[in-house]
Motif scaffolding. Structure first.
Motif, PDB file in Angstrom:
ATOM      1  N   ARG A  26      45.190  53.393  39.727  1.00  0.00           N
ATOM      2  CA  ARG A  26      44.666  52.126  40.246  1.00  0.00           C
ATOM      3  C   ARG A  26      45.105  51.849  41.682  1.00  0.00           C
ATOM      4  O   ARG A  26      44.302  51.501  42.538  1.00  0.00           O
ATOM      5  CB  ARG A  26      45.104  50.971  39.337  1.00  0.00           C
ATOM      6  N   VAL A  27      46.381  52.020  41.965  1.00  0.00           N
ATOM      7  CA  VAL A  27      46.885  51.724  43.306  1.00  0.00           C
ATOM      8  C   VAL A  27      46.330  52.710  44.324  1.00  0.00           C
ATOM      9  O   VAL A  27      45.936  52.341  45.429  1.00  0.00           O
ATOM     10  CB  VAL A  27      48.421  51.717  43.320  1.00  0.00           C
ATOM     11  N   ASP A  33      46.592  45.171  43.531  1.00  0.00           N
ATOM     12  CA  ASP A  33      47.888  44.704  43.058  1.00  0.00           C
ATOM     13  C   ASP A  33      47.771  43.251  42.626  1.00  0.00           C
ATOM     14  O   ASP A  33      47.763  42.346  43.460  1.00  0.00           O
ATOM     15  CB  ASP A  33      48.933  44.842  44.165  1.00  0.00           C
ATOM     16  N   PRO A  34      47.661  43.002  41.306  1.00  0.00           N
ATOM     17  CA  PRO A  34      47.520  41.626  40.825  1.00  0.00           C
ATOM     18  C   PRO A  34      48.701  40.726  41.188  1.00  0.00           C
ATOM     19  O   PRO A  34      48.597  39.505  41.099  1.00  0.00           O
ATOM     20  CB  PRO A  34      47.401  41.797  39.307  1.00  0.00           C
ATOM     21  N   THR A  35      49.842  41.297  41.605  1.00  0.00           N
ATOM     22  CA  THR A  35      51.003  40.483  41.967  1.00  0.00           C
ATOM     23  C   THR A  35      51.073  40.209  43.467  1.00  0.00           C
ATOM     24  O   THR A  35      52.044  39.643  43.954  1.00  0.00           O
ATOM     25  CB  THR A  35      52.308  41.179  41.527  1.00  0.00           C
ATOM     26  N   ALA A  36      50.048  40.605  44.211  1.00  0.00           N
ATOM     27  CA  ALA A  36      50.056  40.422  45.667  1.00  0.00           C
ATOM     28  C   ALA A  36      50.028  38.938  46.031  1.00  0.00           C
ATOM     29  O   ALA A  36      49.754  38.073  45.198  1.00  0.00           O
ATOM     30  CB  ALA A  36      48.857  41.130  46.290  1.00  0.00           C
ATOM     31  N   ASN A 149      38.675  41.657  38.992  1.00  0.00           N
ATOM     32  CA  ASN A 149      39.289  42.831  38.368  1.00  0.00           C
ATOM     33  C   ASN A 149      40.278  43.511  39.297  1.00  0.00           C
ATOM     34  O   ASN A 149      41.410  43.806  38.904  1.00  0.00           O
ATOM     35  CB  ASN A 149      38.220  43.819  37.908  1.00  0.00           C
ATOM     36  N   PHE A 150      39.885  43.752  40.530  1.00  0.00           N
ATOM     37  CA  PHE A 150      40.763  44.488  41.437  1.00  0.00           C
ATOM     38  C   PHE A 150      42.010  43.682  41.793  1.00  0.00           C
ATOM     39  O   PHE A 150      43.108  44.224  41.850  1.00  0.00           O
ATOM     40  CB  PHE A 150      40.034  44.850  42.730  1.00  0.00           C
ATOM     41  N   TYR A 196      38.634  48.936  34.509  1.00  0.00           N
ATOM     42  CA  TYR A 196      38.848  49.449  35.864  1.00  0.00           C
ATOM     43  C   TYR A 196      38.696  50.970  35.934  1.00  0.00           C
ATOM     44  O   TYR A 196      37.927  51.474  36.764  1.00  0.00           O
ATOM     45  CB  TYR A 196      40.210  49.022  36.410  1.00  0.00           C
ATOM     46  N   PRO A 197      39.401  51.743  35.095  1.00  0.00           N
ATOM     47  CA  PRO A 197      39.248  53.199  35.224  1.00  0.00           C
ATOM     48  C   PRO A 197      37.829  53.687  34.959  1.00  0.00           C
ATOM     49  O   PRO A 197      37.354  54.607  35.632  1.00  0.00           O
ATOM     50  CB  PRO A 197      40.238  53.766  34.198  1.00  0.00           C
TER      51      PRO A 197
END
Length: 231
Positions: A26-27, A33-36, A149-150, A196-197
């Motif tokens: 994913r990265v 990055d959902p924590t961004a 999603n991203f 996502y994948p």
């Protein structure tokens, strides 16, 4: 052949695509990055608007020019329309995209009481968050799904031309489905953790084998799942 799809078959498709192309990181794929920081969600939205109907390289160049010219989102929202249009011209449809970006920033600022942050979407149910985004003129289901999603990791599939074409050829989505309906059908069919994948893998398959014209069906995935005119 008539395809009957259930969770087991969707998982098998994912595994077969991984066998053909390798697992999705994913990265590495998108730096998602959902924590961004909250502002990064806004940047994702702006960049995704730029990416509508244009090649990735032109999106990159337009985004680079935009964020180099303006110091922050407030400056982009307040920018002269003609100046903004010229700044992002390489992305194509500059008039429409400039207006969409400024409308989106205005909607976000008004919703938050002055902040340029989409953090409030994180607490919403996926359907509610998508509905909020698509209320903005020029933000369709694909753009909304990319952001949700991203950036937030919400379970909603972004359906571009590759995903839609391959999904229809494989029978995952009904042949007559509109793009909006394709989003709904894939969200219902695909397990949350595979959204996502599978999105990434379907795009890769569409680019490398299942092209719009002259598809190369000589591969183990198409042999099992595809029933297009080229197979």
């Amino acid at each position: 052949m008539t395809q009957t799809w259930d969770e087991t078959r969707v998982r098998a498709l994912h595994d077969d695509l991984v066998e053909l192309y390798d697992p999705v990181d994913r990265v590495a794929e998108h730096g998602a990055d959902p924590t961004a920081e909250p502002g990064e969600g806004v940047r994702q939205l702006v960049t995704t608007i730029l990416s509508q109907n244009v090649a990735d390289e032109n999106t990159r160049r337009a985004a680079e020019a935009l964020f180099e010219r303006y110091d922050d989102f407030a400056a982009i929202e307040a920018a002269d329309h003609e100046e903004l249009r010229e700044t992002i011209r390489v992305a194509g449809l500059p008039d429409q995209k400039a207006a969409r970006i400024q409308r989106a920033l205005t909607a976000i600022r008004e919703e938050t009481g002055g902040a340029y942050s989409l953090a409030f979407l994180d607490a919403m149910a996926t359907d509610d968050a998508k509905a909020w985004l698509t209320e903005i003129k020029g933000v369709g289901p694909k753009t909304a799904s990319v952001v949700l999603n991203f950036h937030f990791g919400k379970p909603t599939m972004a359906v571009d031309t590759h995903v839609e074409r391959v999904s229809k050829r494989f029978g995952l989505v009904s042949e007559s489905a509109s793009n909006e309906r394709a989003h709904e059908e894939l969200d219902a069919q695909v397990p949350d953790e595979l959204i996502y994948p599978l999105h990434v893998l379907l795009i890769r398959h569409g680019r490398e084998h299942c092209s719009a014209r002259g598809a190369d069906c000589d591969n183990p995935v198409c042999e099992v799942y595809c029933d297009c005119e080229y197979c």
